[in-house]
Write a protein that holds these residues in place. Sequence first.
Motif, PDB file in Angstrom:
ATOM      1  N   ASP A 113      17.425  18.980  18.256  1.00  0.00           N
ATOM      2  CA  ASP A 113      16.133  18.409  18.645  1.00  0.00           C
ATOM      3  C   ASP A 113      16.233  16.899  18.871  1.00  0.00           C
ATOM      4  O   ASP A 113      17.130  16.234  18.354  1.00  0.00           O
ATOM      5  N   ILE A 114      15.275  16.404  19.637  1.00  0.00           N
ATOM      6  CA  ILE A 114      15.190  14.967  19.931  1.00  0.00           C
ATOM      7  C   ILE A 114      13.910  14.461  19.259  1.00  0.00           C
ATOM      8  O   ILE A 114      12.870  15.116  19.342  1.00  0.00           O
ATOM      9  N   PHE A 115      14.020  13.310  18.625  1.00  0.00           N
ATOM     10  CA  PHE A 115      12.835  12.771  17.940  1.00  0.00           C
ATOM     11  C   PHE A 115      12.519  11.372  18.462  1.00  0.00           C
ATOM     12  O   PHE A 115      13.400  10.497  18.483  1.00  0.00           O
ATOM     13  N   LEU A 116      11.283  11.170  18.870  1.00  0.00           N
ATOM     14  CA  LEU A 116      10.791   9.837  19.183  1.00  0.00           C
ATOM     15  C   LEU A 116      10.298   9.279  17.853  1.00  0.00           C
ATOM     16  O   LEU A 116       9.418   9.866  17.221  1.00  0.00           O
ATOM     17  N   VAL A 117      10.882   8.175  17.415  1.00  0.00           N
ATOM     18  CA  VAL A 117      10.523   7.663  16.080  1.00  0.00           C
ATOM     19  C   VAL A 117       9.264   6.792  16.201  1.00  0.00           C
ATOM     20  O   VAL A 117       9.324   5.654  16.649  1.00  0.00           O
ATOM     21  N   ARG A 118       8.137   7.380  15.820  1.00  0.00           N
ATOM     22  CA  ARG A 118       6.875   6.620  15.835  1.00  0.00           C
ATOM     23  C   ARG A 118       6.564   6.117  14.435  1.00  0.00           C
ATOM     24  O   ARG A 118       5.996   5.062  14.258  1.00  0.00           O
ATOM     25  N   ASP A 119       6.898   6.953  13.429  1.00  0.00           N
ATOM     26  CA  ASP A 119       6.706   6.568  12.034  1.00  0.00           C
ATOM     27  C   ASP A 119       7.899   7.122  11.249  1.00  0.00           C
ATOM     28  O   ASP A 119       7.992   8.337  11.059  1.00  0.00           O
ATOM     29  N   PRO A 120       8.815   6.261  10.812  1.00  0.00           N
ATOM     30  CA  PRO A 120      10.014   6.759  10.127  1.00  0.00           C
ATOM     31  C   PRO A 120       9.696   7.652   8.938  1.00  0.00           C
ATOM     32  O   PRO A 120      10.402   8.620   8.678  1.00  0.00           O
TER      33      PRO A 120
END
Lengths: 195, 184
Positions: A113-120
């Motif tokens: 999966d790919i994660f856009l880090v908006r809130d670690p």
Amino acid sequence: MNWQKLERTETAKIIQRVSETPDGVLFSKSTSEATAAVLSFYRGFNLVRLTNYATLPSFTLDFLSDGSSFYLLDGSPDPLNRVSARGALVLNDQNVIDYVDFFFSHVTTEEGDIFLVRDPNALPFMSSLSLDQQIQVKKHHADPVVEYDRENDVFLVHAVMYFAGVLLRATLTVQPDGQIEISNHAMLMAAGGVH
Amino acid sequence: MSDLIAKLNKALKPKGTSGPQGTFRHENEAEILDAAKKLLAKSHFGRELLTYADTKKLEMHVLRNKKDFGYLPENSAIYISCPAGQSMPPARAVIHLAGAIRKAYQEVDGSIPTPSVQVGRERFSRQLVEKSTDSSLYQTIVVYELVQNTGLLEILDEFDRMGYRSLYEAYALKQAEPEGKKEE
């Protein structure tokens, strides 16, 4: 996601449409529930979730639907592309980050999966990282920034991403038809360690 | 790193492999199941699971999806999943197939059935954990036996990705103990 439970009659209609497939048995009217969520970047299409509670774990499938067509979110970019081809995608600088986040939540790769880090702190895998890695993820965090490239009519999202164990900063070019391409990448943390 | 980004960009492009309606089945269902069953048969417990599935005439299917599935009693069918347009390595498919057949066994045999909420919160939770532990144990044994019998180390990476590496290590440690101590 702001899920709304659908009325019984609406649920029955959706199950009727879905049951026309060879695996329609996955969802029966008596044990299944339909919920829907409005997505700010789609006009006329909602996210619809069908869940069969008769099994453990429950069976869940997600669709993009305008009420008559149901596009199964199957882990590939194709259903999103098809909905976009119907003219339903309306991107602006207020919703493009939500779109990228949604895209990565529903499209997966052979490497994972790919994660856009908006809130670690909200990353699902955070607790599986070593303490040192968790510190690095938080230290390198920066909120995604949106820029509109008028000349090429694309949105540029500058963001931190996590993919295949690698934390990276990159530019995501989002086309008006929703296709995404990654460029200008810089590794912030290598797989299994700190860069 | 550039190779990884190239792979990622390729994966983000539409492939035209999935349709809007018609079927939820994966386009490579037959190949995925065939390879997984052949690999499962190389493990003693895997063969037992396959024999059980044959005896009970359990259907097996692969759905186009990124979420894991299991056993559906309505049509006595086992479902595993793989995202559309992707191949599913046999080392991954075999783990999911083993878990799904064992979940079917729990229900069909009635040994660990799905609990009703009416049994009370504590018993409900206990039965849920028992179901999950049981299928994970069978997956662990199959992984262990396949590593021992075939030397397929790739399956350990897949098990690791599922977050079950520690189960394998604990089971392997137990197997390495002398016979007398193992039974304690």
